[in-house]
Scaffold this motif. Sequence first.
Motif, PDB file in Angstrom:
ATOM      1  N   ARG A   1     -25.031   7.765  11.113  1.00 47.94           N
ATOM      2  CA  ARG A   1     -23.776   8.540  10.718  1.00 47.94           C
ATOM      3  C   ARG A   1     -23.742   6.536   9.868  1.00 47.94           C
ATOM      4  O   ARG A   1     -22.858   6.519   8.971  1.00 47.94           O
ATOM      5  N   ASP A   2     -23.228   6.166  11.262  1.00 51.05           N
ATOM      6  CA  ASP A   2     -22.663   4.788  10.418  1.00 51.05           C
ATOM      7  C   ASP A   2     -23.628   4.085  10.095  1.00 51.05           C
ATOM      8  O   ASP A   2     -23.310   3.320   8.404  1.00 51.05           O
TER       9      ASP A   2
ATOM     10  N   GLU B   1     -24.095  14.208   2.630  1.00 54.81           N
ATOM     11  CA  GLU B   1     -22.779  14.737   3.097  1.00 54.81           C
ATOM     12  C   GLU B   1     -21.935  13.209   2.753  1.00 54.81           C
ATOM     13  O   GLU B   1     -20.762  12.992   3.133  1.00 54.81           O
ATOM     14  N   ALA B   2     -22.601  11.295   2.992  1.00 48.72           N
ATOM     15  CA  ALA B   2     -21.270  10.414   3.551  1.00 48.72           C
ATOM     16  C   ALA B   2     -21.555   9.854   2.147  1.00 48.72           C
ATOM     17  O   ALA B   2     -21.414   8.786   2.599  1.00 48.72           O
TER      18      ALA B   2
ATOM     19  N   LEU C   1     -24.926   5.110   6.468  1.00 53.50           N
ATOM     20  CA  LEU C   1     -24.974   5.392   5.295  1.00 53.50           C
ATOM     21  C   LEU C   1     -23.509   5.674   5.367  1.00 53.50           C
ATOM     22  O   LEU C   1     -23.766   5.846   3.809  1.00 53.50           O
ATOM     23  N   SER C   2     -23.123   5.224   5.902  1.00 51.97           N
ATOM     24  CA  SER C   2     -21.294   5.297   5.593  1.00 51.97           C
ATOM     25  C   SER C   2     -21.568   3.921   5.233  1.00 51.97           C
ATOM     26  O   SER C   2     -21.118   3.468   3.824  1.00 51.97           O
TER      27      SER C   2
ATOM     28  N   ALA D   1     -27.821  14.857   5.380  1.00 54.21           N
ATOM     29  CA  ALA D   1     -26.879  13.412   6.101  1.00 54.21           C
ATOM     30  C   ALA D   1     -25.799  12.471   5.357  1.00 54.21           C
ATOM     31  O   ALA D   1     -24.808  12.269   4.650  1.00 54.21           O
TER      32      ALA D   1
END
Length: 313
Positions: free
Chosen positions: A168-169, A200-201, A171-172, A197
């Motif tokens: 997720r990091d 969502e990001a 992807l941000s 994911a």
Amino acid sequence: MMTVDYGFDRDADEDRKVPDEQADSLLVGAVDLHQHPGPSPFPRRMSILDAARDAASAGFRAIVAKSHHHSMVTDILALRSAGLAEVSTEVYGGVALNRTVGGLNPYAVELALRMGGRMVWFPTLSSAAHVRHHEHHDTGFPTSEVELRPNEIISIVDDRGAVLPEVRDILSVIAAEDAVLTCGHLGVEESQALIGAALEAGVSRIVVNHPIFVVGASVEQAVAWARQGVTIEHCIVMYFGRPERRRDLDELLTFIKEVGVERTILSSDSGQKTNPLPVTLFRRAARGLLDAGLAEDDIRRLVGVNAGRLLLP
């Protein structure tokens, strides 16, 4: 010590000598998101500069240099003073999240993208799907010319199937840089988890690489991903490369028809020592698709327009 001998020789691809103005015209403005030039631990036929010059000779707009082992962004920057800046074709790089860059490493992603990279490939050599596929199939995949540690599988999810925090990091970072995310060699389940994911990001540029090879995705799965806004990439070395390894062209045509031209791109996935040059493959693909009845405008979208919209900010 590794010996570098790219052996670049476009004349070795004999069919390049046969005139085909119609096919050649379709390559003007082409964009190849998936080339494998050297330097690499794997044996390569061409350097980044070779690849760029050959692409420019055919009128390509841009190419992406990919390594499974390191970010090529700094290689590309270093080559600007060695002639790359004078080449008309734009050259981009990115980073593949395998063990040799620290795996799921947001620091490596940040560095690659903020120095001009445009693409992030999630695990390729280190994905479970890749390791298991190559345990059971003779794919002709190259082996390293230098001694490396044994590969270890990288998963993007935990034991419960939840996407890892470091993913997720990453992807941000991709979303913030408006870069291109590709699912690499992840299997269907991990690819779907990553795509969910990523959406969502706020990641808007998402590619599934070669759904048939390693990934194991059906046409129906590719259609479902396309409906989520994902672009499906097909590697033309699989259909127009060495005769003994070619897949049936009808397979590719079925994917294109069902997924739709607007959500499909063609890339070479070439540069390996034993394969035709990327430009040769694009030329063969243009001719093959023309002969199969595809419209010229559709072929232009498949070989350049769609990939250009993904790659170029």
